[in-house]
Design a protein around this motif. Sequence first.
Motif, PDB file in Angstrom:
ATOM      1  N   LEU A  82       0.804  -1.214   0.000  1.00  0.00           N
ATOM      2  CA  LEU A  82       0.000   0.000   0.000  1.00  0.00           C
ATOM      3  C   LEU A  82       0.842   1.271   0.000  1.00  0.00           C
ATOM      4  CD1 LEU A  82      -2.900  -0.940   2.410  1.00  0.00           C
ATOM      5  CD2 LEU A  82      -3.000  -0.669  -0.069  1.00  0.00           C
ATOM      6  N   ASN A  83       2.072   1.198   0.461  1.00  0.00           N
ATOM      7  CA  ASN A  83       2.922   2.393   0.514  1.00  0.00           C
ATOM      8  C   ASN A  83       3.701   2.639  -0.769  1.00  0.00           C
ATOM      9  OD1 ASN A  83       2.128   3.181   3.073  1.00  0.00           O
ATOM     10  ND2 ASN A  83       3.645   1.881   4.060  1.00  0.00           N
ATOM     11  N   GLN A  84       3.493   1.829  -1.780  1.00  0.00           N
ATOM     12  CA  GLN A  84       4.190   2.071  -3.039  1.00  0.00           C
ATOM     13  C   GLN A  84       3.572   3.257  -3.770  1.00  0.00           C
ATOM     14  OE1 GLN A  84       3.781  -1.083  -5.941  1.00  0.00           O
ATOM     15  NE2 GLN A  84       1.772  -1.612  -5.153  1.00  0.00           N
ATOM     16  N   SER A  85       4.366   3.909  -4.594  1.00  0.00           N
ATOM     17  CA  SER A  85       3.860   5.001  -5.420  1.00  0.00           C
ATOM     18  C   SER A  85       4.729   5.125  -6.659  1.00  0.00           C
ATOM     19  CB  SER A  85       3.840   6.320  -4.649  1.00  0.00           C
ATOM     20  OG  SER A  85       5.152   6.796  -4.469  1.00  0.00           O
ATOM     21  N   GLU A  86       4.149   5.731  -7.660  1.00  0.00           N
ATOM     22  CA  GLU A  86       4.867   5.994  -8.900  1.00  0.00           C
ATOM     23  C   GLU A  86       4.654   7.462  -9.247  1.00  0.00           C
ATOM     24  OE1 GLU A  86       3.439   3.303 -11.878  1.00  0.00           O
ATOM     25  OE2 GLU A  86       4.060   1.550 -10.739  1.00  0.00           O
ATOM     26  N   LYS A  87       5.721   8.119  -9.637  1.00  0.00           N
ATOM     27  CA  LYS A  87       5.638   9.519 -10.046  1.00  0.00           C
ATOM     28  C   LYS A  87       6.085   9.622 -11.491  1.00  0.00           C
ATOM     29  CE  LYS A  87       6.316  11.241  -5.431  1.00  0.00           C
ATOM     30  NZ  LYS A  87       7.096  12.033  -4.524  1.00  0.00           N
ATOM     31  N   ILE A  88       5.281  10.317 -12.278  1.00  0.00           N
ATOM     32  CA  ILE A  88       5.578  10.504 -13.691  1.00  0.00           C
ATOM     33  C   ILE A  88       5.639  11.999 -13.962  1.00  0.00           C
ATOM     34  CG2 ILE A  88       4.794  10.081 -16.054  1.00  0.00           C
ATOM     35  CD1 ILE A  88       3.103   7.747 -14.807  1.00  0.00           C
ATOM     36  N   TYR A  89       6.721  12.422 -14.596  1.00  0.00           N
ATOM     37  CA  TYR A  89       6.884  13.821 -14.980  1.00  0.00           C
ATOM     38  C   TYR A  89       7.072  13.830 -16.494  1.00  0.00           C
ATOM     39  CZ  TYR A  89       9.115  18.337 -15.715  1.00  0.00           C
ATOM     40  OH  TYR A  89       9.427  19.581 -16.173  1.00  0.00           O
TER      41      TYR A  89
END
Length: 161
Positions: A82-89
């Motif tokens: 649940l603590n995973q995340s992905e950031k896209i720029y």
Amino acid sequence: MVLDIYYIMIKKKITKDALFLTLTPNKSSTVQQNLIFFGFLSVLCLTFAIGFFVLGATMILPFAGLEIFILFIVLKANRNWLNQSEKIYLDKLYVKLEKGKNALTFDRFLSKFSIVDHKTKKRVFITGDKKKIEIGSFLNEEEIEELITLLKKKVHDLNFS
């Protein structure tokens, strides 16, 4: 003009020249709620184990301990997922992807977003520098559609601005 919008599990920030996306899985319960739930299960397990121990079934205690240990592992695995995340720029020149502790930068003109439509779920990939990385694997179908729409619109805007 900067626009901050929250759509389900996709946080997006849109400017004239860039798109910032933060993707996170759905968190339907807090850490405290999970601790209470798994704590209740542990107490219930221990109560039954002590009850059977009192009745003379002594071999139940090691298995109860194993059960509680497995509950702890499940709780930890659940929190890590649940603590995973992905950031896209995405801007005129680059596509940057942060997946956990890994950060990759692609040249926008030498990379592409691809959509693979499986029978069960659509999947979004970014391909560049001989790498193919899935984006938003934890998102549901509606969120994947929103992600696809956002990426298509911004790539189109950047190509024709």
